[in-house]
Design a protein around this motif. Structure first.
Motif, PDB file in Angstrom:
ATOM      1  N   VAL A  39     -78.303 -18.187   8.346  1.00 28.21           N
ATOM      2  CA  VAL A  39     -77.466 -19.341   8.682  1.00 28.21           C
ATOM      3  C   VAL A  39     -76.940 -19.221  10.102  1.00 28.21           C
ATOM      4  O   VAL A  39     -76.841 -18.123  10.659  1.00 28.21           O
ATOM      5  CB  VAL A  39     -76.285 -19.498   7.693  1.00 28.21           C
ATOM      6  N   GLY A  40     -76.589 -20.363  10.682  1.00 24.66           N
ATOM      7  CA  GLY A  40     -76.056 -20.385  12.033  1.00 24.66           C
ATOM      8  C   GLY A  40     -76.111 -21.786  12.588  1.00 24.66           C
ATOM      9  O   GLY A  40     -76.784 -22.674  12.048  1.00 24.66           O
ATOM     10  N   VAL A 225     -77.369 -13.729   6.271  1.00 23.65           N
ATOM     11  CA  VAL A 225     -77.393 -13.231   7.649  1.00 23.65           C
ATOM     12  C   VAL A 225     -76.906 -14.366   8.550  1.00 23.65           C
ATOM     13  O   VAL A 225     -77.473 -15.459   8.523  1.00 23.65           O
ATOM     14  CB  VAL A 225     -78.809 -12.783   8.066  1.00 23.65           C
ATOM     15  N   VAL A 226     -75.854 -14.129   9.317  1.00 20.47           N
ATOM     16  CA  VAL A 226     -75.264 -15.150  10.193  1.00 20.47           C
ATOM     17  C   VAL A 226     -75.687 -14.868  11.629  1.00 20.47           C
ATOM     18  O   VAL A 226     -75.475 -13.762  12.143  1.00 20.47           O
ATOM     19  CB  VAL A 226     -73.726 -15.160  10.098  1.00 20.47           C
ATOM     20  N   GLN A 233     -74.734 -11.757  13.929  1.00 20.83           N
ATOM     21  CA  GLN A 233     -73.304 -11.493  14.035  1.00 20.83           C
ATOM     22  C   GLN A 233     -72.728 -10.841  12.780  1.00 20.83           C
ATOM     23  O   GLN A 233     -71.739 -10.113  12.848  1.00 20.83           O
ATOM     24  CB  GLN A 233     -72.548 -12.797  14.320  1.00 20.83           C
ATOM     25  N   GLU A 234     -73.360 -11.150  11.639  1.00 20.79           N
ATOM     26  CA  GLU A 234     -72.799 -10.667  10.377  1.00 20.79           C
ATOM     27  C   GLU A 234     -73.872 -10.741   9.301  1.00 20.79           C
ATOM     28  O   GLU A 234     -74.694 -11.664   9.297  1.00 20.79           O
ATOM     29  CB  GLU A 234     -71.594 -11.528   9.991  1.00 20.79           C
ATOM     30  N   ALA A 248     -66.087 -15.124  13.898  1.00 18.44           N
ATOM     31  CA  ALA A 248     -65.603 -16.478  14.169  1.00 18.44           C
ATOM     32  C   ALA A 248     -66.656 -17.526  13.834  1.00 18.44           C
ATOM     33  O   ALA A 248     -66.329 -18.603  13.314  1.00 18.44           O
ATOM     34  CB  ALA A 248     -65.187 -16.603  15.635  1.00 18.44           C
ATOM     35  N   CYS A 249     -67.953 -17.229  14.108  1.00 16.74           N
ATOM     36  CA  CYS A 249     -68.984 -18.241  13.857  1.00 16.74           C
ATOM     37  C   CYS A 249     -69.138 -18.514  12.365  1.00 16.74           C
ATOM     38  O   CYS A 249     -69.342 -19.658  11.955  1.00 16.74           O
ATOM     39  CB  CYS A 249     -70.311 -17.817  14.477  1.00 16.74           C
ATOM     40  N   ALA A 250     -69.030 -17.480  11.526  1.00 16.21           N
ATOM     41  CA  ALA A 250     -69.114 -17.685  10.077  1.00 16.21           C
ATOM     42  C   ALA A 250     -67.915 -18.473   9.576  1.00 16.21           C
ATOM     43  O   ALA A 250     -68.048 -19.386   8.748  1.00 16.21           O
ATOM     44  CB  ALA A 250     -69.204 -16.340   9.359  1.00 16.21           C
ATOM     45  N   ARG A 251     -66.728 -18.140  10.087  1.00 24.27           N
ATOM     46  CA  ARG A 251     -65.528 -18.889   9.672  1.00 24.27           C
ATOM     47  C   ARG A 251     -65.619 -20.355  10.114  1.00 24.27           C
ATOM     48  O   ARG A 251     -65.201 -21.252   9.383  1.00 24.27           O
ATOM     49  CB  ARG A 251     -64.283 -18.230  10.263  1.00 24.27           C
ATOM     50  N   GLU A 252     -66.188 -20.598  11.294  1.00 20.77           N
ATOM     51  CA  GLU A 252     -66.297 -21.973  11.798  1.00 20.77           C
ATOM     52  C   GLU A 252     -67.212 -22.812  10.923  1.00 20.77           C
ATOM     53  O   GLU A 252     -66.937 -23.990  10.663  1.00 20.77           O
ATOM     54  CB  GLU A 252     -66.799 -21.955  13.241  1.00 20.77           C
ATOM     55  N   LEU A 253     -68.322 -22.215  10.448  1.00 17.07           N
ATOM     56  CA  LEU A 253     -69.228 -22.948   9.562  1.00 17.07           C
ATOM     57  C   LEU A 253     -68.522 -23.326   8.261  1.00 17.07           C
ATOM     58  O   LEU A 253     -68.655 -24.450   7.762  1.00 17.07           O
ATOM     59  CB  LEU A 253     -70.466 -22.109   9.263  1.00 17.07           C
ATOM     60  N   LEU A 254     -67.765 -22.406   7.678  1.00 14.83           N
ATOM     61  CA  LEU A 254     -67.030 -22.691   6.452  1.00 14.83           C
ATOM     62  C   LEU A 254     -65.960 -23.752   6.679  1.00 14.83           C
ATOM     63  O   LEU A 254     -65.794 -24.678   5.881  1.00 14.83           O
ATOM     64  CB  LEU A 254     -66.394 -21.415   5.920  1.00 14.83           C
ATOM     65  N   GLU A 255     -65.229 -23.640   7.778  1.00 14.12           N
ATOM     66  CA  GLU A 255     -64.163 -24.600   8.053  1.00 14.12           C
ATOM     67  C   GLU A 255     -64.723 -25.989   8.306  1.00 14.12           C
ATOM     68  O   GLU A 255     -64.134 -26.991   7.892  1.00 14.12           O
ATOM     69  CB  GLU A 255     -63.348 -24.127   9.259  1.00 14.12           C
ATOM     70  N   ALA A 256     -65.871 -26.079   8.986  1.00 18.02           N
ATOM     71  CA  ALA A 256     -66.483 -27.383   9.236  1.00 18.02           C
ATOM     72  C   ALA A 256     -66.894 -28.053   7.938  1.00 18.02           C
ATOM     73  O   ALA A 256     -66.723 -29.260   7.757  1.00 18.02           O
ATOM     74  CB  ALA A 256     -67.701 -27.227  10.153  1.00 18.02           C
ATOM     75  N   CYS A 257     -67.441 -27.271   7.011  1.00 18.64           N
ATOM     76  CA  CYS A 257     -67.798 -27.802   5.693  1.00 18.64           C
ATOM     77  C   CYS A 257     -66.560 -28.333   4.983  1.00 18.64           C
ATOM     78  O   CYS A 257     -66.575 -29.412   4.402  1.00 18.64           O
ATOM     79  CB  CYS A 257     -68.478 -26.712   4.872  1.00 18.64           C
ATOM     80  N   ALA A 258     -65.467 -27.589   5.058  1.00 18.27           N
ATOM     81  CA  ALA A 258     -64.240 -28.003   4.392  1.00 18.27           C
ATOM     82  C   ALA A 258     -63.684 -29.278   4.997  1.00 18.27           C
ATOM     83  O   ALA A 258     -63.282 -30.203   4.292  1.00 18.27           O
ATOM     84  CB  ALA A 258     -63.205 -26.886   4.487  1.00 18.27           C
ATOM     85  N   LEU A 259     -63.674 -29.379   6.343  1.00 17.40           N
ATOM     86  CA  LEU A 259     -63.106 -30.554   6.993  1.00 17.40           C
ATOM     87  C   LEU A 259     -63.916 -31.799   6.691  1.00 17.40           C
ATOM     88  O   LEU A 259     -63.372 -32.880   6.505  1.00 17.40           O
ATOM     89  CB  LEU A 259     -63.038 -30.314   8.505  1.00 17.40           C
ATOM     90  N   THR A 260     -65.260 -31.656   6.642  1.00 13.06           N
ATOM     91  CA  THR A 260     -66.097 -32.813   6.337  1.00 13.06           C
ATOM     92  C   THR A 260     -65.790 -33.352   4.947  1.00 13.06           C
ATOM     93  O   THR A 260     -65.747 -34.549   4.710  1.00 13.06           O
ATOM     94  CB  THR A 260     -67.590 -32.437   6.448  1.00 13.06           C
TER      95      THR A 260
END
Length: 567
Positions: A39-40, A225-226, A233-234, A248-260
């Protein structure tokens, strides 16, 4: 026992003179029978990693240090003949844009016959029977008809399923899947993923699954794998990476999903306004003969000024045909299309179907961005072409408008000197939006415009469209199979099923109480997944929810957590 796929310290770079890194020290592994999700964000290097495994790197990309092996075979040093035996045999491939991978002059049956002959030695009747079985496994109700069809006769989702059948024809030990379900609705996505998972369990198939869909990752992946900026990265078990991401990139992907998901029907209901596009009893047929179903069947539908209309439906339901009719690429066989459009310059244009009037007032953002650009032209020339035809501005004015449009979609104007093949799918998708906006349309039709984008980029593009809707008084038709996109953007929702309009309702009413059987299936598929955890989980930590004792997370639990107020 084969060793599976092993990538160690892989470095890729663009060849001189403009030497720059593409991948830096990438390392990952896929064991036999393991499902690994890569993912990424768009442009992070996911697809380039897969192409390196296949030996299909673009000519401007060169491999530096590092190694790639499959079951002990060194893929970086394998000859062309050895790689040809591996591709389609030991390695199956699913691509993000399946129609680009098919030969348009060959039927789907001919595409299946090739790996069956080369890798399994099957010919004649045996090959035909195997081909029909593979198409049936890929979810086709009429495999014989699909085997006779050409790629252009299939919808995007049907082409993806046909590509899956081709990928499985050689009985591979490793499946590389690059966003294979990005063009599919949730019902078909579930079917395809279940088929892949069944093959993995039944045959010990290793799966490297490239995706930005975190719900898909949670339900199926053993490990995640991120990637970001060409580096890993992770990585770790799915429940660890998604439950407690370190980077930060993994957290950003999760947060973007939540905001959408949080911004449900945020656009609100528009005030009373006139219809600017209206279909009256429109029917369109492509297939002829007894029993052939029309692509659109007696559809009556309108778009109001200043409205965002969401159009939902499974692959092959008629969504893209509707878009083509509205921009006059196709003409209806029966019925009419009335247009009363307000341009950004204040002039009104009235016209009917086939009048050619909406050539600039209605613009289409294509589903498959690679097909929207001439591969022989640099990107600047492709964006400049519609402005040149207008002959309304100087060369300097054209350059300024193009640069501003590119910045509006979160890209740098410097990339306009590239060719389409030098860009990621996400970058090209944003450039199609920029080109569509150059002529200041009154209506923008987005045909799966964000299906190829990761969650972070998707949210940026959707927010951009909402801003354009507000600032330019732009009316939008959002054609999608993604329930979150429709819920995030739309004032009203129209549902197409087998070419017919089966439901039309306000967004909040539709998601709260869908009426038609197919609408209920779509809403239910978006709410849950058959592999989601059934057991209740009281803990607020993602890592506490394990799928069948493995590292996987249930989709339902993931979505509950990313949409909770504290997530």
């Amino acid at each position: 026992m084969p060793e599976g796929l092993l990538i160690e310290d892989l470095h890729l770079s663009v060849r001189a003179p403009a030497s720059r890194p593409v991948l830096s020290g990438v390392g990952l592994s896929v064991a036999p029978g393991e499902f690994v999700a890569l993912v990424g964000a768009s442009g992070s290097g996911k697809t380039m990693t897969a192409l390196a495994v296949l030996g299909l790197l673009p000519p401007q990309i060169q491999a530096g240090s590092g190694s790639i092996s499959l079951g002990g075979t060194d893929l970086l040093r394998a000859s062309g003949a050895e790689l040809n035996r591996l591709r389609g045999g030991r390695i199956g491939m699913l691509y993000q844009q399946p129609k680009r991978m098919f030969n348009p002059r060959m039927t789907i049956g001919s595409h299946l016959a090739e790996p069956l002959k080369l890798h399994r030695g099957l010919r004649g009747r045996q090959a035909r029977e195997q081909a029909l079985g593979l198409l049936a496994d890929a979810g086709f109700d009429d495999p014989a008809r699909i085997a006779r069809a050409y790629p252009h006769q299939l919808s995007g989702g049907m082409a993806q399923r046909a590509m899956l059948a081709v990928a499985m024809a050689g009985q591979p030990e490793l499946l590389l899947a690059d966003e294979p379900t990005s063009a599919l609705d949730k019902v078909l996505e579930r079917q395809i993923l279940e088929l892949i998972d069944n093959q993995r369990r039944r045959h010990g198939l290793g799966v490297l699954y490239i995706t930005h869909d975190l719900a898909t990752v949670s339900a199926f992946a053993d490990r995640v794998v991120v990637m970001d900026a060409g580096c890993v990265q992770e990585e770790g078990p799915a429940r660890t990476v998604l439950g407690a991401p370190r980077t930060a990139c993994a957290r950003e992907l999760l947060e973007a999903c939540a905001l959408t998901r949080r911004r449900i029907a945020a656009a609100g209901e528009p005030g009373p306004s006139r219809d600017i596009l209206a279909l009256h009893g429109v029917t369109k047929r492509f297939a002829k003969g007894r029993g052939a179903r029309p692509a659109l069947d007696n559809v009556s539908l309108s778009l109001r000024e200043g409205e965002i209309l969401g159009v939902l439906g499974q692959s092959g339901s008629g969504k893209s045909t509707l878009a083509r009719l509205l921009v006059d690429v196709e003409a209806p066989d029966r019925g009419s299309i009335a247009r009363t459009l307000s341009r950004a310059d204040g002039r009104n244009d009235d016209g009917g179907a086939g009048s050619g009037v909406p050539g600039t007032e209605v613009q289409l953002v294509f589903q498959e961005p690679h097909d929207a650009f001439d591969p022989r032209m640099k990107l600047f020339a492709s964006l400049e072409a519609p402005l040149r035809r207008q002959r309304a501005c100087t060369a300097d004015e054209r350059r300024d408008r193009i640069h501003q449009a590119v910045r509006d979609v979160e890209l740098e104007p410097g990339m306009l000197d590239r060719y389409p093949s030098q860009c990621s799918g996400g970058q090209l998708q944003r450039l199609t939006i920029a080109r569509a906006l150059l002529l200041d349309p009154a209506v923008l039709i987005c045909d799966e415009a964000t299906s190829a984008l990761d969650a972070v980029t998707q949210r940026k593009v959707l927010d951009l469209l909402l801003r354009l809707h507000r600032d330019r008084r732009l009316s939008l038709i959002m054609i999608s199979h993604d329930m979150n996109v429709i819920r995030y953007m739309s004032h009203r929702v129209a549902v197409l099923y087998q070419g017919a309009l089966v439901e039309l309702a306000g967004t909040a009413d539709f998601f709260a109480n869908p009426q038609h059987r197919h609408s209920k299936e779509l809403v239910a598929a978006a709410r849950a997944h058959p592999t989601a955890c059934a057991a209740p989980v009281a803990c607020s930590d993602l890592a506490a929810c394990a799928h069948r004792g493995s590292g996987r997370l249930g989709t339902t639990r993931l979505l509950e957590l990313v949409t909770s107020p504290d997530s």
